[in-house]
Motif scaffolding. Structure first.
Motif, mmCIF file in Angstrom:
data_model
loop_
_atom_site.group_PDB
_atom_site.id
_atom_site.type_symbol
_atom_site.label_atom_id
_atom_site.label_comp_id
_atom_site.label_asym_id
_atom_site.label_seq_id
_atom_site.Cartn_x
_atom_site.Cartn_y
_atom_site.Cartn_z
ATOM 1 N N LYS A 1 -38.631 -2.711 -9.495
ATOM 2 C CA LYS A 1 -37.631 -2.204 -9.467
ATOM 3 C C LYS A 1 -36.424 -2.754 -9.338
ATOM 4 O O LYS A 1 -35.202 -2.852 -10.002
ATOM 5 C CB LYS A 1 -37.927 -0.743 -8.529
ATOM 6 N N SER A 2 -36.347 -3.709 -8.294
ATOM 7 C CA SER A 2 -35.300 -4.366 -8.061
ATOM 8 C C SER A 2 -34.815 -5.349 -9.025
ATOM 9 O O SER A 2 -33.654 -5.592 -9.216
ATOM 10 C CB SER A 2 -35.219 -5.120 -6.411
ATOM 11 N N SER A 3 -35.658 -6.051 -9.672
ATOM 12 C CA SER A 3 -35.441 -6.731 -10.806
ATOM 13 C C SER A 3 -34.790 -6.149 -11.806
ATOM 14 O O SER A 3 -33.767 -6.620 -12.296
ATOM 15 C CB SER A 3 -36.848 -7.256 -11.123
ATOM 16 N N LEU A 4 -35.227 -5.028 -12.007
ATOM 17 C CA LEU A 4 -34.475 -4.600 -13.172
ATOM 18 C C LEU A 4 -32.999 -4.059 -12.820
ATOM 19 O O LEU A 4 -32.301 -4.426 -13.660
ATOM 20 C CB LEU A 4 -35.283 -3.040 -13.318
ATOM 21 N N MET A 5 -32.685 -3.585 -11.696
ATOM 22 C CA MET A 5 -31.143 -3.506 -11.139
ATOM 23 C C MET A 5 -30.393 -4.811 -11.176
ATOM 24 O O MET A 5 -29.411 -4.792 -11.607
ATOM 25 C CB MET A 5 -31.175 -3.045 -9.718
ATOM 26 N N LYS A 6 -31.149 -5.620 -10.577
ATOM 27 C CA LYS A 6 -30.295 -6.978 -10.739
ATOM 28 C C LYS A 6 -30.212 -7.546 -12.193
ATOM 29 O O LYS A 6 -28.935 -8.001 -12.376
ATOM 30 C CB LYS A 6 -31.103 -8.115 -9.952
ATOM 31 N N ALA A 7 -31.028 -7.281 -13.210
ATOM 32 C CA ALA A 7 -30.854 -7.688 -14.441
ATOM 33 C C ALA A 7 -29.793 -6.766 -14.924
ATOM 34 O O ALA A 7 -28.982 -7.475 -15.710
ATOM 35 C CB ALA A 7 -32.172 -7.524 -15.345
ATOM 36 N N ILE A 8 -29.686 -5.546 -14.767
ATOM 37 C CA ILE A 8 -28.597 -4.903 -15.278
ATOM 38 C C ILE A 8 -27.455 -5.056 -15.017
ATOM 39 O O ILE A 8 -26.419 -5.509 -15.982
ATOM 40 C CB ILE A 8 -28.973 -3.518 -14.907
ATOM 41 N N VAL A 9 -26.960 -5.743 -13.949
ATOM 42 C CA VAL A 9 -25.736 -6.234 -13.371
ATOM 43 C C VAL A 9 -25.735 -7.637 -13.505
ATOM 44 O O VAL A 9 -24.732 -8.337 -13.103
ATOM 45 C CB VAL A 9 -25.282 -5.916 -11.717
ATOM 46 N N GLY A 10 -26.566 -8.178 -14.236
ATOM 47 C CA GLY A 10 -26.389 -9.722 -14.425
ATOM 48 C C GLY A 10 -26.443 -10.546 -13.570
ATOM 49 O O GLY A 10 -25.962 -11.798 -13.561
ATOM 50 N N GLN A 11 -27.542 -10.491 -12.633
ATOM 51 C CA GLN A 11 -27.821 -11.497 -11.411
ATOM 52 C C GLN A 11 -29.175 -11.935 -11.608
ATOM 53 O O GLN A 11 -29.715 -12.302 -10.532
ATOM 54 C CB GLN A 11 -27.755 -10.557 -10.131
#
Lengths: 348, 235, 288
Positions: B45-55
């Motif tokens: 889940k957190s990886s998805l969030m990070k990916a969306i904001v480019g991190q």
């Protein structure tokens, strides 16, 4: 095929190491006096480099004030041998003891600084000790003092004989520091140090006593640096604050040696010292530029391959030339690699 | 949802070194829609969030905001394009005042009509405490600042990463009541939450992640709890 | 006799003003980016040589030369951070120390190669020698007084920038939690670089003062670094007013030490630093 070339390279490395050691043992019979003097310098610098690597590369104490202990060793040796008139051969180990005693208060000061500030803090302490040494009138004050001929002659009536004696002392000091530090690294303490080098927080979690190891390494290094200081004094035949406590010779060069050779490996300081002497003998005529080259090279190493030249070579080798950590059983490695990133995700 | 969705994630894989945290994930969020991502710890889940904001370290696949690919854009550019994150653990700037924290949200975002007054109307306690340092606030108040900071960026898409973590149930209830009001402004909301019942109650649609893959998606009202539970734990 | 001592203290305070200007930039980089730039002193000396060249070859006044160097040092600091230091930030203690250490050696030897080892000084004209007699045996040089007041002004301005401007809030935010800044889209690398640009400006100002008041040569950098470091640690990491106080303490210790015996000046400064540090390792005005 590939594994056998790797193993072949390892054995070539070990062969070169033994050949080098053999040449050093035979040196007094092989070389002229000037070369012996150069080799003495090589061995002293090697000792200091091995110790800086232990302190900065493994124990993560990034000190730029280790030249203080070289200077303390130099002054202590001079004090015992010349002023107190103790047997000069006994004065050498006593110099190591004094360096060790000084290491305790120095440690009490600089270990209070957080890691990022410890470097300059250790430099302040070294500077203070150098200035204080310049206030000792028995040691010639700020301009220093030469060793009297009577003491010098104890090490050999003729220069050639004396150079050989000093060479053997330097050889003994370097051998002692290399072998004992190697044994230290092979012990359980070495395993803990390798853990600190690789990941300090992780090491703390698995129960490595971080501060204990740091104290041990700092105290371990000091007497060897003191011994190097005694050898250097014997070679230069005088003590003087800026020369005996030389930050350029005993810290700047040493950092370049370890960083370029490969910090955090046992082979790094050895390779670095060899390269440094090659650079110095071929490039010293270009004056300040050899410093600039060394500076650029070390920055490039930090940016490109933080483990230095040895780290670069090590990528193509299956194991260390000088084995220090007992290797884990082979099946252990792939699972370790697979599980680490998963753990780091879970922490998020 | 007609035409281009607000956010569309197409066969997204996220890597940390050799480890694949997300594997070919497909999902979308429409404008004015609340979408929940549920999944156990480590599901990605957190990886998805990070990916969306480019991190994320390295991604494969596409992440599009209103049809425009966000790949190769920096986090700052993604924020300007209209994506705002309420990070896990709030991550306020603790030695800045409430007002300074909010202003930073405004500065990293895009122009729009949400202003300080809107935030203070939503969370009146923040107006009283606007001169206090963020670290002097309670956990719930800090979370309000974190939500306010993200809203002041005038996002088209709001990402909420575990906003209930470590908060009292009453406070969590208040925060979750805000989400439908934010949705009314036409903002799409992606909610990542371990508290399944809380996040399903508020969501229009949900996706369930297991070991980096979407194994279930749908509308909460149309999916039985047993099915959700089975997919959540990977039965 | 009493007046003599008072005069020494006043001279020490004024010398401390100069040391505080050395330390101001270091205090910023320690407070914001959490690293000690080992090349800090060498950069001050580098800019001093730049000012020397501008005054001697172009015939600029020292003030004009400093004004010319301000934009150069701002962009110099910006680029140094962006292109070099940023690459090793956040990778532990060792890389940043090694990189700034290498930089220090490069700058020192580059200057030695370019200017030679001679001791230099920038001519400040009549300004340099003007003195105010304050009575009671206390004499205050106009130049040291100007430097001291400038040091206070620097603290006021830097405090204003950090705590009253948008840029300052961004800098403090990144300093608080750089990972959070990255997550919400605050461009931390650019903000760090801007902060280093500000450090560059403080370096230009301190170099201007140093080059008029004291002698310098290419190897003067480390001693400036050590004094600056001592002022920062004594003051408490991250506190600019503390840094000023730390500089004054070192200044007084040195002047009084020199009064006992000229050769004791530097040693007295270090000893007082070590003594106070052992008593208060967190500094006099700790912020973090």
């Amino acid at each position: 095929m590939k594994a056998s070339t790797g193993a072949f390279a390892i054995w070539c490395g070990r062969l070169a190491l033994f050949a080098g050691a053999a040449v050093l043992v035979a040196a007094p019979w092989l070389f002229r006096v000037t070369d012996i003097a150069l080799l003495t310098e090589f061995l002293s610098l090697l000792t200091i480099a091995v110790m800086w690597n232990l302190v900065a590369g493994y124990a993560d104490i990034v000190s730029v004030g280790q030249h203080a202990f070289v200077g303390i060793g130099a002054y202590a040796f001079f004090g015992f041998a010349v002023i107190a008139r103790i047997d000069p051969f006994l004065a050498i180990p006593l110099a190591a003891l004094v360096a060790l005693l000084f290491a305790i208060p120095v440690m009490a000061i600089i270990f209070r600084l957080r890691a990022a500030y410890l470097a300059v803090g250790s430099w302040v302490v070294a500077e203070t000790l150098m200035l204080a040494a310049g206030k000792l009138s028995a040691f010639g004050g700020g301009s220093g003092i030469s060793m009297p001929v009577s003491v010098v002659r104890i090490f050999g009536a003729h220069p050639a004989e004396r150079y050989a004696t000093i060479y053997w002392i330097a050889f003994a000091v370097a051998a002692l520091s290399l072998v004992s530090t190697w044994l230290l690294m092979r012990s359980r303490i070495g395993l803990g140090l390798t853990a600190i080098r690789d990941d300090e927080q992780g090491a703390g979690v698995v129960g490595v006593n971080l501060s204990g190891l740091r104290i041990l390494c700092f105290l371990w290094a000091a007497p060897f640096l003191g011994l190097a200081g005694a050898v250097i004094t014997l070679q230069k035949l005088r003590v003087a604050p800026p020369a005996s406590f030389s930050i350029i010779d005993w810290t700047v060069y040493v950092i370049f040696i370890v960083v370029i050779g490969g910090i955090g490996s046992f082979e790094g300081p050895i390779i670095g010292t060899v390269i440094f002497f090659l650079i110095r003998s071929y490039l010293s005529e270009i004056g300040v530029w050899h410093f600039i080259i060394l500076g650029v090279l070390s920055i490039a190493v930090v940016l490109v391959e933080p483990r230095g030249l040895w780290g670069l070579v090590r990528r193509f080798l299956p194991e260390d030339v000088i084995p220090i950590t007992r290797r884990p059983p082979l099946p252990g490695r792939p699972t370790e690699q697979a599980s680490r990133p998963a753990e780091s995700i879970a922490h998020e | 949802m007609n035409g281009t969705p607000l956010l569309s994630v197409e066969s997204l894989s996220v890597f940390y070194g050799h480890f694949r945290a997300l594997d070919a994930v497909e999902l979308s969020v429409g404008a004015g829609e609340i979408v929940s991502i549920i999944g156990a710890n480590g599901a990605g889940k957190s990886s998805l969030m990070k990916a969306i904001v480019g991190q994320a370290d390295r991604i494969e696949g596409r992440i599009c905001l209103e049809g425009a690919d966000l790949a190769d854009r920096s986090t700052a550019e993604i924020a300007k394009a209209g994506v705002a994150l309420v990070p896990e653990g709030r991550r306020l700037f603790s030695s800045l005042t409430v007002e300074e924290n909010l202003r930073i949200g405004q500065e990293v975002g895009r122009e729009g009509d949400i202003g300080f007054d809107d935030i203070y109307r939503m969370f009146p306690v923040l107006r009283e405490r606007r001169r206090q340092l963020a670290r002097q606030l309670s956990g719930g108040q800090q979370q309000m600042v974190a939500v306010g900071r993200a809203l002041l960026a005038n996002p088209k898409l709001l990402l909420c990463d575990e906003i209930s973590l470590g908060l009292a149930p009453v406070v969590i209830g208040d925060l979750y009541e805000m989400l439908p009001k934010i949705r009314e402004r036409g903002i799409g909301i992606l909610v990542v939450e371990q508290d399944i019942s809380r996040s399903l109650a508020v969501a229009d649609r949900f996706y369930c992640l297991l070991e980096g893959r979407v194994n279930l998606s749908g509308r909460p009202a149309e999916t039985s709890r047993e099915i959700v539970a089975r997919h959540y734990f990977g039965g | 006799m009493l007046g003599g001592w008072l005069n020494q203290i006043v001279q020490g305070v004024l010398l401390g003003g100069l040391y505080a200007t050395f330390a101001m930039g270091l205090s910023l980089s320690v407070g914001i980016m959490r690293f000690v730039n080992i090349a800090h002193g060498d950069l001050i000396v580098l800019v001093s040589f730049l000012i020397l060249t501008l005054t001697t070859t172009l015939g600029l006044s020292p003030l004009a030369a400093v004004l010319v160097t301000l934009p150069i040092t701002f962009f110099g600091g910006y680029l140094l951070q962006r292109l070099l230091l940023q690459r090793v930030l956040g990778k532990g203690v060792l890389p940043i120390i090694l990189v700034t250490f290498g930089l220090s050696i490069i700058v020192q030897n580059g200057l030695l190669g370019t200017y030679g080892a001679d001791t230099r000084k920038v001519a400040g004209g009549s300004f340099e020698t003007a003195t105010l007699m304050l009575g009671g045996g206390v004499n205050v040089g106009v130049l040291p007084l100007t430097i001291f007041l400038s040091a206070i002004a620097m603290v006021v301005v830097l405090d204003f920038v950090l705590y009253r401007t948008r840029l300052g809030a961004r800098i403090r935010a990144v300093s608080d939690d750089v990972a959070a800044a990255d997550l919400i889209g605050l461009p931390s690398a650019r903000i760090y670089a801007t902060a280093m640009g500000i450090v560059g400006v403080t370096i230009a100002i301190s170099a201007g003062f140093m080059s008029i008041w004291t002698n310098f040569d290419p190897t003067s950098g480390p001693s400036r670094l050590l004094v600056a470091f001592e002022a920062v640690v004594l003051g408490g990491l991250g506190s600019l007013w503390g840094t000023l106080a730390g500089g004054i303490i070192i200044g007084i210790a040195q002047v009084v030490g020199a009064q006992v015996d000229a050769a004791w000046q530097l040693l007295a400064g270090h000893l007082v630093f070590l003594a106070i540090f052992m008593l208060r390792p967190e500094g006099l005005f700790p912020k973090y």
